[in-house]
Enzyme design. Structure first.
Site, PDB file in Angstrom:
ATOM      1  N   GLY A  46       0.841  -1.193   0.000  1.00  0.00           N
ATOM      2  CA  GLY A  46       0.000   0.000   0.000  1.00  0.00           C
ATOM      3  C   GLY A  46       0.873   1.238   0.000  1.00  0.00           C
ATOM      4  N   CYS A  92       6.157  -0.441   7.428  1.00  0.00           N
ATOM      5  CA  CYS A  92       5.775   0.760   6.695  1.00  0.00           C
ATOM      6  C   CYS A  92       6.960   1.205   5.847  1.00  0.00           C
ATOM      7  CB  CYS A  92       5.397   1.873   7.678  1.00  0.00           C
ATOM      8  SG  CYS A  92       4.892   3.406   6.880  1.00  0.00           S
ATOM      9  N   LEU A  93       6.681   1.574   4.600  1.00  0.00           N
ATOM     10  CA  LEU A  93       7.754   2.036   3.720  1.00  0.00           C
ATOM     11  C   LEU A  93       8.386   3.320   4.254  1.00  0.00           C
ATOM     12  CD1 LEU A  93       6.024   1.352   0.274  1.00  0.00           C
ATOM     13  CD2 LEU A  93       7.860   0.007   1.345  1.00  0.00           C
TER      14      LEU A  93
HETATM   15  O1  GNR Z   1       4.165  -2.624   2.497  1.00  0.00           O
HETATM   16  C1  GNR Z   1       3.548  -2.522   3.551  1.00  0.00           C
HETATM   17  N1  GNR Z   1       3.321  -3.619   4.290  1.00  0.00           N
HETATM   18  C2  GNR Z   1       2.484  -3.641   5.398  1.00  0.00           C
HETATM   19  C3  GNR Z   1       2.530  -4.756   6.219  1.00  0.00           C
HETATM   20  C4  GNR Z   1       1.701  -4.837   7.307  1.00  0.00           C
HETATM   21  C5  GNR Z   1       0.830  -3.810   7.590  1.00  0.00           C
HETATM   22  C6  GNR Z   1       0.773  -2.694   6.783  1.00  0.00           C
HETATM   23  C7  GNR Z   1       1.596  -2.601   5.694  1.00  0.00           C
HETATM   24  S1  GNR Z   1       1.509  -1.207   4.672  1.00  0.00           S
HETATM   25  C8  GNR Z   1       3.145  -1.186   4.027  1.00  0.00           C
HETATM   26  C9  GNR Z   1       3.285  -0.120   2.970  1.00  0.00           C
HETATM   27  C10 GNR Z   1       3.096   1.231   3.597  1.00  0.00           C
HETATM   28  O2  GNR Z   1       3.907   1.768   4.297  1.00  0.00           O
HETATM   29  N2  GNR Z   1       1.967   1.820   3.406  1.00  0.00           N
HETATM   30  O3  GNR Z   1       1.705   3.000   3.993  1.00  0.00           O
HETATM   31 NI    NI Z   2       2.879   3.034   5.804  1.00  0.00          NI
END
Ligand code: GNR
Ligand code: NI
Length: 168
Positions: A46, A92-93
């Site tokens: 996401g 989270c990225l």
């Molecule tokens: O890539 C993502 N993996 C993820 C794993 C567990 C819960 C949420 C996420 S979202 C994250 C990508 C991201 O930072 N989206 O904002």
């Molecule tokens: Ni995130």
């Protein structure tokens, strides 16, 4: 198409509250395409516009195995269907390299607009429900580390600040 730089915690721009999308034009289409390209390149499931320093209520998601089910949510809102919480190890990225358990409502109903501005509604559970809530949090300037103890959050902040200094 182009890859967009992803902001990293503790960048204060990740704390901005996103405003509604009101114009559905070619510029928006191009941003959505760039966000998908950026998300797939970073191997994320996401990405919220906030993470690429665009403070509009827009997010893209693909939780499918084969990365062939892109979902676009514009001006999303959700309600909780099932009060029961479930735990998930979130990453989270914008907080690269850290994974921590977060509890969230396990079933939600989401209302949003698609890239053409058409309203739609869907129910979500499992990883999709986790991801939608994680992304909507970004639009509110919130990060998964905010659900952790302040001690854990500070440790993560210090490690990332060190990394950022090294690469600056
Ligand atoms: O890539 C993502 N993996 C993820 C794993 C567990 C819960 C949420 C996420 S979202 C994250 C990508 C991201 O930072 N989206 O904002
Ligand atoms: Ni995130």
């Amino acid at each position: 198409m182009s890859l967009l730089p992803i902001l990293e915690f503790p960048d204060p721009r990740l704390r901005k509250i996103a405003g509604p999308v009101s114009v559905f034009d070619e510029k928006l289409e191009a941003l959505i395409d760039d966000m998908f390209e950026t998300m797939y390149d970073a191997q994320g499931i996401g990405l919220a516009a906030t993470q690429v320093d665009v403070h509009k209520r827009l997010l893209v998601i693909d939780v499918s195995e084969n990365k062939d089910s892109p979902l676009t949510f514009i001006n999303p809102e959700f309600e909780i269907i099932e009060d029961e919480l479930s735990e998930y190890d979130e990453g989270c990225l914008s907080v690269p390299g850290f994974y921590e358990t977060v509890s969230r409502p396990q079933r939600i109903r989401v209302r949003a607009q698609d890239r053409a501005g058409q309203a739609f509604e869907m129910e979500a559970d499992g990883i999709l429900a986790v991801c939608i809530q994680h992304e909507i949090d970004h639009l509110e300037g919130k990060l998964f580390v905010d659900y952790l103890s302040s001690l854990k959050r500070q440790r993560i902040r210090k490690k990332l600040e060190k990394e950022h200094k090294k690469s600056a």
